[in-house]
Design an enzyme around this catalytic site. Structure first.
Site, PDB file in Angstrom:
ATOM      1  N   ASP A 166     -13.231  10.446   9.109  1.00 52.77           N
ATOM      2  CA  ASP A 166     -12.868   9.979   7.766  1.00 52.77           C
ATOM      3  C   ASP A 166     -13.418   8.573   7.524  1.00 52.77           C
ATOM      4  O   ASP A 166     -12.726   7.709   6.999  1.00 52.77           O
ATOM      5  CB  ASP A 166     -11.350  10.007   7.587  1.00 52.77           C
ATOM      6  N   LYS A 172       3.012   0.269   8.677  1.00 51.49           N
ATOM      7  CA  LYS A 172       2.753   1.580   8.083  1.00 51.49           C
ATOM      8  C   LYS A 172       3.970   2.453   8.374  1.00 51.49           C
ATOM      9  O   LYS A 172       4.201   2.855   9.513  1.00 51.49           O
ATOM     10  CB  LYS A 172       1.480   2.178   8.690  1.00 51.49           C
ATOM     11  N   GLY A 186       0.339   5.732   0.639  1.00 52.75           N
ATOM     12  CA  GLY A 186      -0.510   6.875   0.937  1.00 52.75           C
ATOM     13  C   GLY A 186       0.305   8.134   1.081  1.00 52.75           C
ATOM     14  O   GLY A 186       1.526   8.125   0.885  1.00 52.75           O
ATOM     15  N   GLY A 187      -0.377   9.227   1.424  1.00 50.41           N
ATOM     16  CA  GLY A 187       0.306  10.494   1.555  1.00 50.41           C
ATOM     17  C   GLY A 187       1.347  10.497   2.655  1.00 50.41           C
ATOM     18  O   GLY A 187       2.301  11.276   2.633  1.00 50.41           O
ATOM     19  N   PHE A 188       1.214   9.609   3.643  1.00 56.09           N
ATOM     20  CA  PHE A 188       2.158   9.533   4.762  1.00 56.09           C
ATOM     21  C   PHE A 188       3.373   8.693   4.407  1.00 56.09           C
ATOM     22  O   PHE A 188       4.428   8.826   5.016  1.00 56.09           O
ATOM     23  CB  PHE A 188       1.476   8.886   5.975  1.00 56.09           C
ATOM     24  N   GLY A 189       3.251   7.757   3.456  1.00 58.03           N
ATOM     25  CA  GLY A 189       4.357   6.862   3.134  1.00 58.03           C
ATOM     26  C   GLY A 189       3.865   5.531   2.597  1.00 58.03           C
ATOM     27  O   GLY A 189       2.840   5.472   1.907  1.00 58.03           O
ATOM     28  N   VAL A 239       3.174   1.088   3.017  1.00 56.37           N
ATOM     29  CA  VAL A 239       2.758   0.016   3.920  1.00 56.37           C
ATOM     30  C   VAL A 239       3.332  -1.292   3.397  1.00 56.37           C
ATOM     31  O   VAL A 239       3.286  -1.570   2.194  1.00 56.37           O
ATOM     32  CB  VAL A 239       1.224  -0.087   4.001  1.00 56.37           C
ATOM     33  N   GLY A 278       0.819  -1.209   0.000  1.00 54.56           N
ATOM     34  CA  GLY A 278       0.000   0.000   0.000  1.00 54.56           C
ATOM     35  C   GLY A 278       0.846   1.250   0.000  1.00 54.56           C
ATOM     36  O   GLY A 278       2.042   1.224   0.314  1.00 54.56           O
TER      37      GLY A 278
END
Length: 337
Positions: free
Chosen positions: A143, A46, A27-30, A32, A25
């Site tokens: 969210d 994560k 996402g904007g954070f990094g 997975v 995976g």
């Protein structure tokens, strides 16, 4: 905090040094990663990007919140790693990933038969009851969406991604923010437009979820027969015409007409425009599970502009959302257009 700390060396070994083969995976954070501990326990890691300042805030928020939460319908955090520049959250791996990987896939949606969808809706509702009134603090998720509902091996739902959640202490039940976060299409009108959020904001998002689960369609989709309508508008039109059962996804097979109508009506009650008209989550569970309760008639959903059309121009001009999901954590990637 009663949260285990993982050594960096343990996580590196479990993920084969964060190999691309284990990446599941982004996402904007990094990123997975899937991993396996020495005792053969599968995990999801994560890993916060070192360049993500927003991700760091969400990392801290999620650690502080989820360490306090224990419920069968919430994602389970196994621990975290904070060593050197590394910031990571470690979750139990869930092979069925997120609800959207089944619900919006033509070939896999048939795996979600009527009974499974009904149980998923009830499970999400019970998880929200815990957040809103049964946990140590009142928590607003902010969210809630299909890609943030993870499924265990028995297809039981678990609410995930608490990076944007907020705690209410004491009797406070409503707050205002200048930084509106979340996903358009699931946001309540008062939150998207004015930054006001409460438990009823989560109720609105839950209502969108219910209608998506029942129909197998995304709220922000476009209907060929009614190109100006989103799912809420489409469901409302069918309800007013007395044809609500036409909303049902045919891929789920047989469904009880009475229970299906109750689910659709409950979903419409949750997405009503006025905050005070929406039910609380305990009332929602009663509506869904008790056939003797007479449900009130829903009023118009949020984002209704008073005519025959619903507002399709959600404030998405600035941003475009895509999602990728893995085990017990789902990430939202927000990209500037």
């Amino acid at each position: 905090m009663d949260l285990p700390l993982f050594d960096l060396s343990t996580v590196v070994m479990a993920t084969d040094n964060f190999s691309n083969a284990n990446k599941i995976g982004e996402g904007g954070f990094g990123l997975v990663y899937k991993g396996k501990l020495e005792e053969d326990q599968e995990i999801a890691v994560k890993r916060l990007s070192r360049n993500s300042t927003q991700g760091l805030d969400e990392f801290k928020n999620e650690v502080m919140l989820i360490a306090k939460l224990q419920h069968r319908n919430l994602v389970r955090l196994l621990g975290c790693c904070a060593e050197g520049d590394e910031r990571m959250l470690i979750y139990e791996y869930m092979p069925n990933k997120s609800l959207d990987t089944f619900l919006f896939d033509v070939t896999r949606s048939s795996c979600l038969d009527w009974r499974r969808r009904y149980n998923i809706i009830l499970g999400i509702a019970r998880g929200l009851i815990y957040l809103h009134q049964d946990s140590r603090f009142r928590i607003i998720h902010r969210d809630l969406k299909v890609s943030n509902i993870l499924l265990d091996k028995e297809m039981n739902p678990k609410i995930s991604d608490f990076g944007m959640a907020r705690i209410f202490r004491g009797d406070h039940g409503e707050a205002n923010t200048k930084r509106v976060v979340g996903t358009y299409g699931y946001m309540s009108p008062e939150y998207a437009m004015d930054g006001i959020f409460s438990v009823k904001s989560d109720v609105f998002s839950f209502g969108v979820l219910v209608l998506e689960i029942m129909s197998g369609k995304k709220n922000r989709g476009v209907y060929r027969s009614q190109p100006n309508m989103n799912l809420l508008a489409h469901a409302w039109m069918l309800w007013k015409e007395g044809n609500a059962l036409e909303l049902l996804d045919v891929s789920m097979g047989y469904s009880s007409p009475i229970e299906a109508m109750r689910c659709i009506q409950t979903g419409l009650l949750c997405v009503q425009e006025q905050v005070e008209d929406r039910p609380t989550m305990p009332s929602v569970v009663m509506m869904l599970s008790n056939e003797t309760i007479v449900l009130p008639q829903p009023r118009q959903p949020g984002f209704y502009n008073g005519g025959n059309r619903f507002q399709q121009d959600w404030p998405t001009d600035r941003k475009q959302e895509s999602s990728c999901s893995a085990n017990e954590i789902t990430m939202t990637l927000i990209e500037a257009r």
